[in-house]
Design a protein around this motif. Sequence first.
Motif, PDB file in Angstrom:
ATOM      1  N   TYR A  55     140.403  33.933  32.804  1.00  0.00           N
ATOM      2  CA  TYR A  55     141.180  35.282  32.628  1.00  0.00           C
ATOM      3  C   TYR A  55     142.656  35.174  33.188  1.00  0.00           C
ATOM      4  N   GLY A  56     142.767  34.629  34.359  1.00  0.00           N
ATOM      5  CA  GLY A  56     144.059  34.526  34.601  1.00  0.00           C
ATOM      6  C   GLY A  56     144.981  33.756  33.758  1.00  0.00           C
ATOM      7  N   LEU A  57     144.543  32.638  33.352  1.00  0.00           N
ATOM      8  CA  LEU A  57     145.440  31.772  32.097  1.00  0.00           C
ATOM      9  C   LEU A  57     145.645  32.549  30.978  1.00  0.00           C
ATOM     10  N   ASP A  58     144.255  33.248  30.550  1.00  0.00           N
ATOM     11  CA  ASP A  58     144.617  33.938  29.266  1.00  0.00           C
ATOM     12  C   ASP A  58     145.544  35.167  29.350  1.00  0.00           C
ATOM     13  N   THR A  63     130.694  41.662  42.676  1.00  0.00           N
ATOM     14  CA  THR A  63     130.799  40.540  41.424  1.00  0.00           C
ATOM     15  C   THR A  63     130.373  41.195  40.210  1.00  0.00           C
ATOM     16  N   ASP A  64     129.521  42.113  40.184  1.00  0.00           N
ATOM     17  CA  ASP A  64     129.019  42.756  39.013  1.00  0.00           C
ATOM     18  C   ASP A  64     130.172  43.543  38.147  1.00  0.00           C
ATOM     19  N   VAL A  65     130.793  44.177  39.129  1.00  0.00           N
ATOM     20  CA  VAL A  65     131.712  45.167  38.616  1.00  0.00           C
ATOM     21  C   VAL A  65     133.010  44.229  38.234  1.00  0.00           C
ATOM     22  N   LEU A  66     133.425  43.348  38.872  1.00  0.00           N
ATOM     23  CA  LEU A  66     134.261  42.413  38.436  1.00  0.00           C
ATOM     24  C   LEU A  66     134.083  41.700  37.228  1.00  0.00           C
ATOM     25  N   ASN A  67     132.808  41.221  37.143  1.00  0.00           N
ATOM     26  CA  ASN A  67     132.325  40.716  35.513  1.00  0.00           C
ATOM     27  C   ASN A  67     132.567  41.632  34.616  1.00  0.00           C
ATOM     28  N   ARG A  68     132.117  42.960  34.866  1.00  0.00           N
ATOM     29  CA  ARG A  68     132.476  43.768  33.845  1.00  0.00           C
ATOM     30  C   ARG A  68     133.636  44.099  33.343  1.00  0.00           C
ATOM     31  N   VAL A  69     134.681  44.203  34.496  1.00  0.00           N
ATOM     32  CA  VAL A  69     136.057  44.424  34.286  1.00  0.00           C
ATOM     33  C   VAL A  69     136.679  43.271  33.292  1.00  0.00           C
ATOM     34  N   LEU A  70     136.381  42.166  33.694  1.00  0.00           N
ATOM     35  CA  LEU A  70     136.848  41.075  33.000  1.00  0.00           C
ATOM     36  C   LEU A  70     136.203  41.036  31.618  1.00  0.00           C
ATOM     37  N   ALA A  71     135.204  41.184  31.232  1.00  0.00           N
ATOM     38  CA  ALA A  71     134.678  41.280  29.888  1.00  0.00           C
ATOM     39  C   ALA A  71     134.858  42.709  29.299  1.00  0.00           C
ATOM     40  N   CYS A  72     135.451  43.708  29.876  1.00  0.00           N
ATOM     41  CA  CYS A  72     135.925  45.021  29.199  1.00  0.00           C
ATOM     42  C   CYS A  72     137.380  44.460  28.796  1.00  0.00           C
ATOM     43  N   GLY A  74     143.976  46.419  33.922  1.00  0.00           N
ATOM     44  CA  GLY A  74     142.705  45.342  33.973  1.00  0.00           C
ATOM     45  C   GLY A  74     143.329  44.418  35.141  1.00  0.00           C
ATOM     46  N   ASN A  75     144.373  43.848  34.897  1.00  0.00           N
ATOM     47  CA  ASN A  75     144.774  42.872  35.959  1.00  0.00           C
ATOM     48  C   ASN A  75     144.829  43.394  37.395  1.00  0.00           C
ATOM     49  N   GLU A  76     145.447  44.952  37.383  1.00  0.00           N
ATOM     50  CA  GLU A  76     145.446  45.454  38.907  1.00  0.00           C
ATOM     51  C   GLU A  76     144.108  45.399  39.149  1.00  0.00           C
ATOM     52  N   CYS A  77     143.151  45.958  38.464  1.00  0.00           N
ATOM     53  CA  CYS A  77     141.695  46.053  38.825  1.00  0.00           C
ATOM     54  C   CYS A  77     141.167  44.779  39.511  1.00  0.00           C
ATOM     55  N   VAL A  78     141.352  43.952  38.490  1.00  0.00           N
ATOM     56  CA  VAL A  78     140.728  42.574  39.040  1.00  0.00           C
ATOM     57  C   VAL A  78     141.214  41.915  40.395  1.00  0.00           C
ATOM     58  N   GLY A  79     142.567  42.264  40.692  1.00  0.00           N
ATOM     59  CA  GLY A  79     143.082  41.929  41.764  1.00  0.00           C
ATOM     60  C   GLY A  79     142.477  42.628  43.058  1.00  0.00           C
ATOM     61  N   VAL A  80     142.280  43.920  43.029  1.00  0.00           N
ATOM     62  CA  VAL A  80     141.519  44.795  43.895  1.00  0.00           C
ATOM     63  C   VAL A  80     140.294  44.457  44.167  1.00  0.00           C
ATOM     64  N   LEU A  81     139.674  44.109  43.095  1.00  0.00           N
ATOM     65  CA  LEU A  81     138.234  43.575  43.331  1.00  0.00           C
ATOM     66  C   LEU A  81     138.057  42.134  43.795  1.00  0.00           C
ATOM     67  N   LEU A  82     138.869  41.499  43.302  1.00  0.00           N
ATOM     68  CA  LEU A  82     139.066  39.886  43.781  1.00  0.00           C
ATOM     69  C   LEU A  82     139.231  39.870  45.268  1.00  0.00           C
ATOM     70  N   ALA A  83     139.961  40.793  45.890  1.00  0.00           N
ATOM     71  CA  ALA A  83     140.334  40.749  47.282  1.00  0.00           C
ATOM     72  C   ALA A  83     139.101  41.095  48.232  1.00  0.00           C
ATOM     73  N   SER A  84     137.962  41.706  47.514  1.00  0.00           N
ATOM     74  CA  SER A  84     136.660  41.877  48.196  1.00  0.00           C
ATOM     75  C   SER A  84     135.687  40.919  48.052  1.00  0.00           C
ATOM     76  N   VAL A  85     135.944  39.970  47.392  1.00  0.00           N
ATOM     77  CA  VAL A  85     134.783  38.845  47.140  1.00  0.00           C
ATOM     78  C   VAL A  85     135.343  37.423  46.987  1.00  0.00           C
ATOM     79  N   GLU A  86     134.443  36.638  47.357  1.00  0.00           N
ATOM     80  CA  GLU A  86     134.938  35.148  47.461  1.00  0.00           C
ATOM     81  C   GLU A  86     134.539  34.449  46.026  1.00  0.00           C
ATOM     82  N   PRO A  87     135.480  34.418  44.840  1.00  0.00           N
ATOM     83  CA  PRO A  87     134.885  33.705  43.616  1.00  0.00           C
ATOM     84  C   PRO A  87     134.458  32.098  43.876  1.00  0.00           C
ATOM     85  N   ILE A  88     133.104  31.962  43.462  1.00  0.00           N
ATOM     86  CA  ILE A  88     132.627  30.879  43.402  1.00  0.00           C
ATOM     87  C   ILE A  88     131.819  30.764  41.982  1.00  0.00           C
ATOM     88  N   GLY A  89     131.519  29.524  41.834  1.00  0.00           N
ATOM     89  CA  GLY A  89     130.708  29.129  40.493  1.00  0.00           C
ATOM     90  C   GLY A  89     131.244  29.751  39.294  1.00  0.00           C
TER      91      GLY A  89
END
Length: 176
Positions: free
Chosen positions: A107-110, A57-66, A83-98
């Motif tokens: 981020y996706g809409l942007d 989650t921390d790495v995903l948040n950092r990638v989104l911010a970066c 960045g989109n590729e990186c977010v996709g790879v990380l998103l596959a490893s965590v369930e996004p909540i909150g």
Amino acid sequence: DLNHVTSGEVLDEDIPPPSVSLPKLAALLRVFSTVVRSIGERFSPVRGPPITEVYVTDVLNRVLACVTAAKQVQFSEAVLTAGNECVGVLLASVEPIGQLMEAVLAYGLDQLDCCLACGSDYSLAVLSLLTLIVDQVNTRLPVSFVERLLAPHSQLLNLRFHPEKEVCVPHSSLAV
């Protein structure tokens, strides 16, 4: 480096300009995605430390911010695609909540808003990312996200008329 540019600080001679920083950032994001993909199933919070849900989650948040900060400094299709590729790879490893889910959806809409200004590789990366987001968030998708995704002025609908055939082929979760 990019934070210094966005804050308007006087650039130190040791801080490279965006024309140098952005290609390095794109390369770093591509390398990170490649490494995570190579690790495969072992890069999962389910397996336990050192890969935990907090870490991913921390790495995903950092990638989104970066990537968001990089876009504010200077538009770089290479950084956005990596960045989109990186977010996709990380998103596959965590369930996004909150807050993470809200950040990923925004981020996706942007990223979707940039599609018409970019090439087909970027558009395909965004469509893949949005497909993954829809698959991951699934029934928890907020109505506002779906409305914005399918609004008459949505870039998703505009992509139906993209000159590249592979962009026009419907993606599983995003078939409109």
